[in-house]
Motif scaffolding. Structure first.
Motif, short mmCIF file in Angstrom:
data_model
loop_
_atom_site.label_atom_id
_atom_site.label_comp_id
_atom_site.label_asym_id
_atom_site.label_seq_id
_atom_site.Cartn_x
_atom_site.Cartn_y
_atom_site.Cartn_z
N ASN A 423 -6.41 6.05 -12.61
CA ASN A 423 -7.41 5.28 -11.80
C ASN A 423 -8.12 6.28 -10.82
N ILE A 424 -7.42 6.90 -10.20
CA ILE A 424 -8.09 7.88 -9.18
C ILE A 424 -8.79 9.17 -9.67
N ASP A 425 -9.99 9.28 -9.11
CA ASP A 425 -10.85 10.12 -9.51
C ASP A 425 -11.06 11.09 -8.30
N TYR A 426 -10.48 12.39 -8.55
CA TYR A 426 -10.49 13.45 -7.74
C TYR A 426 -12.10 13.63 -7.19
N PRO A 427 -12.53 13.36 -6.04
CA PRO A 427 -14.03 13.65 -5.86
C PRO A 427 -14.43 14.89 -5.94
N LYS A 466 -10.83 8.02 1.26
CA LYS A 466 -11.86 6.81 0.69
C LYS A 466 -11.17 6.52 -0.69
N GLU A 467 -11.10 7.48 -1.41
CA GLU A 467 -10.65 7.35 -2.82
C GLU A 467 -9.27 6.64 -2.93
N ALA A 468 -8.39 7.13 -2.31
CA ALA A 468 -6.93 6.73 -2.12
C ALA A 468 -6.94 5.17 -1.82
N LEU A 469 -7.84 4.82 -0.88
CA LEU A 469 -7.87 3.13 -0.40
C LEU A 469 -8.35 2.35 -1.57
N ARG A 470 -9.33 3.22 -2.08
CA ARG A 470 -10.29 2.28 -3.17
C ARG A 470 -9.32 1.94 -4.49
N VAL A 471 -8.55 3.04 -4.76
CA VAL A 471 -7.66 2.52 -5.80
C VAL A 471 -6.41 1.76 -5.69
N VAL A 472 -5.97 1.82 -4.34
CA VAL A 472 -4.93 0.93 -3.80
C VAL A 472 -5.43 -0.57 -3.67
N ASN A 473 -6.79 -0.79 -3.24
CA ASN A 473 -7.23 -2.08 -3.26
C ASN A 473 -7.47 -2.73 -4.48
N SER A 474 -7.65 -1.82 -5.72
CA SER A 474 -8.01 -2.25 -7.04
C SER A 474 -6.59 -2.89 -7.60
N LEU A 475 -5.21 -2.62 -7.02
CA LEU A 475 -4.20 -3.00 -7.78
C LEU A 475 -4.00 -4.29 -8.06
N PRO A 476 -3.39 -4.68 -9.32
CA PRO A 476 -3.62 -6.03 -9.92
C PRO A 476 -2.44 -6.85 -9.05
N THR A 477 -2.40 -8.04 -9.34
CA THR A 477 -1.46 -9.08 -8.49
C THR A 477 -0.07 -8.53 -8.92
N TRP A 478 0.81 -8.73 -7.90
CA TRP A 478 2.33 -8.37 -8.24
C TRP A 478 3.17 -9.53 -8.27
N LYS A 479 4.39 -9.57 -8.65
CA LYS A 479 5.16 -10.64 -8.29
C LYS A 479 5.74 -10.68 -7.00
N PRO A 480 5.41 -11.87 -6.14
CA PRO A 480 5.74 -11.50 -4.68
C PRO A 480 7.10 -11.66 -4.23
N GLY A 481 7.49 -10.97 -2.99
CA GLY A 481 8.88 -11.11 -2.69
C GLY A 481 9.27 -12.42 -2.14
N LYS A 482 10.46 -12.70 -2.05
CA LYS A 482 11.12 -13.97 -1.60
C LYS A 482 12.11 -13.58 -0.49
N GLN A 483 12.17 -14.58 0.49
CA GLN A 483 13.12 -14.67 1.37
C GLN A 483 13.66 -16.19 1.76
N ARG A 484 14.88 -16.36 1.39
CA ARG A 484 15.53 -17.78 1.55
C ARG A 484 14.45 -18.70 0.47
N GLY A 485 14.28 -18.16 -0.73
CA GLY A 485 13.65 -19.04 -1.57
C GLY A 485 12.14 -19.29 -1.42
N GLN A 486 11.47 -18.69 -0.37
CA GLN A 486 10.09 -18.96 0.01
C GLN A 486 9.30 -17.44 -0.17
N ASN A 487 8.11 -17.29 -0.44
CA ASN A 487 7.15 -16.37 -1.05
C ASN A 487 7.08 -15.70 0.55
N VAL A 488 7.14 -14.38 0.56
CA VAL A 488 6.77 -13.67 1.87
C VAL A 488 6.21 -12.29 1.38
N ALA A 489 5.45 -12.08 2.80
CA ALA A 489 4.60 -10.69 2.48
C ALA A 489 5.75 -9.52 3.07
#
Length: 505
Positions: A423-427, A466-489
């Protein structure tokens, strides 16, 4: 790719060892049956040895668990390379990253296969287009073409002009010896090995040696019957030296080979200590080639460190792997930091740094891990290279580095890297201006699995950033991480390498 290079190098060196030992120790020996065994063993062993070495290399230290390593103040992902190919991203990536060395090897293998097939086709044409006579132990195929006599299994091929020569039946007897001793099986074996070893110059030397040894064996068999004198037999061999070229699976004649055969016929006496030479040659060759495998094992195990702390004990990587646990490993912990976790080990902890392992399924272990100030540890170990310290102030939740259950991209990290590459396009402007380099993008996988707070940790040029940021922003949803049973960032960094012409940075 590494395994392929290993195969090329180790197969070549191994067969080279066998070849040199034969040339300097065994070449003049007249125990031709022992020579036959040695040469075939050399080819088989050298073809299989690299697989043995690869198995040792891969099975020695690779853990069955996935380590969660702390790199910087985020989790560092493997770099993704984007090429300025002038074609669509997925096609360009495939073309420029293709392993052309492997392609050459495969093409050579196919060429060798087709040469073998062409030889069989030629044999079948000889069988179908000429007269066939039955002998006691073979079938005689008489051709109208000028060819040197040769055999294939129980078929003997000769020219009709051969019958006009004196003692021509001795040449047929020579070929009967090839049939009787099963030399066709050897020839088929070495021709089949050509598919794997065509690139190896020592293969072609061994191949010729095997065929020469077949001639020595057949000559010995004929002369032992006493139906022709040695001088007459030599004269008959010389008359065949100018015959036609046989097909690939046949026996062969040449002036150089005839001279060697004359010498072997004259000196065809078993020499003292011959068995000792053959035995020492085989043992020495096996010992030298097995060193490759042993060296691989040592290399693989040279990375094992004993400075691993787990539940108050200093253990080795090997012991850790045998535990069959899911763990988090924090590397490069200084001795003083390790003592905060296990003060009772004051006398035992003598190294400068340690790796500390925490059992992911043990609550007390995760609580113990919280005693480590990971940010402080990372700052110490990366002080010299620290160019960016993300604070994620715009993130609306607490950001973790290591948690009990790390976030997961749909399909895994390989799928993530493939998504970025596709999905990255070399400018175009960057291509025209010759701009390339590696852009580091940090981001947070939020507690809801969405991408948050993407930043350029280290940039190259605004166009690439700018192109690298654009594609990272477009990443689909992940399975979130968990700490002590709670979803965390959880924070991550992904390096994106922009390359012109597919060259290394």
């Amino acid at each position: 790719m590494d395994y392929f290079i290993n195969y090329i190098i180790e197969a070549g060196l191994s067969l080279g060892v066998f070849t040199f030992i034969y040339w300097f120790i065994l070449r003049r020996e007249t125990r031709f049956k022992a020579t036959r065994f040695y040469l075939l063993l050399a080819l088989l062993f050298s073809t299989l040895l690299p697989f043995l070495a690869i198995q040792i290399k891969t099975g020695a230290v690779i853990p069955k668990q996935t380590d969660a390593l702390v790199n910087g103040q985020t989790n560092m992902l493997e770099a993704v390379t984007v090429y300025a190919s002038g074609v669509p991203g997925k096609i360009g990536q495939a073309l420029l990253s293709f392993d052309y060395t492997m392609l050459i090897y495969i093409l050579g293998a196919f060429a060798a296969f087709f040469v073998i097939v062409a030889g069989f086709i030629q044999l079948f044409r000889m069988l179908s287009g000429n007269r066939v006579f039955r002998l006691k132990k073979a079938k005689l195929v008489v051709s109208s073409k000028e060819i040197s006599p040769y055999s294939f299994f129980n078929y003997i091929f000769i020219s009709d002009k051969l019958t006009e020569q004196e003692n021509w039946k001795s040449m047929v007897q020579h070929e009967l010896e090839h049939v009787k001793q099963g030399h066709t099986f050897d020839v088929l074996f070495i021709d089949f090995m050509m598919i794997f070893q065509w690139f190896n110059p020592f293969y072609w030397i061994i191949r010729r040696m095997v065929r020469e040894n077949h001639e020595f064996l057949a000559d010995t068999g004929v002369l032992q019957k006493g139906q022709i004198s040695v001088p007459n037999y030599k004269q008959l061999l010389l008359s065949q030296a100018i015959g036609g070229s046989p097909v690939i699976t046949s026996n062969f004649f040449s002036v150089k080979t005839i001279k060697k055969r004359f010498k072997m016929i004259t000196n065809n006496k078993n020499k003292k200590y011959a068995i000792l030479r053959y035995t020492s040659g085989v043992v020495l060759a096996l010992a030298l080639t097995l060193m490759f495998a042993c060296e691989k094992y040592e290399m693989a195990n040279s990375d094992i460190q004993d400075n691993v702390l787990y539940k108050g004990n200093v253990i080795s990587e090997e012991e850790l792997n045998e535990m069959q646990i899911e763990y988090i490993k924090v590397s490069d912990i200084e001795r003083l930091d390790a003592l905060k976790l296990y003060p009772e080990l004051k006398e035992e902890l003598t190294a400068d740094t340690y790796s500390v392992v925490f059992d992911k399924n043990d609550r007390s272990q995760i609580e113990l891990m919280s005693k480590l100030d990971l940010n402080e540890i990372v700052t110490k170990s990366n002080k010299a290279n620290a160019t960016f310290e993300p604070n994620f102030e715009d993130c609306d939740e607490e950001v973790f580095i290591v948690v009990e259950d790390m976030p997961e991209y749909p399909g895994g990290e390989n799928a993530l890297r493939q998504y970025l590459a596709d999905n990255i396009d070399y400018p175009e402007t960057a291509i025209k201006e010759g701009i390339e380099g590696k852009v580091y993008v940090t981001f947070v996988v939020g507690s809801d699995g969405n991408i948050k707070s993407p930043e350029i940790a280290r940039g190259v040029d605004p166009l690439l950033d700018k192109e690298a940021l654009r594609v990272v922003n477009s990443l689909p949803t992940w399975k979130p991480g968990k700490q002590r049973g709670q979803n965390v960032a959880v924070a991550y960094t992904v390096p994106i390498r922009f390359e012109l012409g597919g060259k290394e940075e």
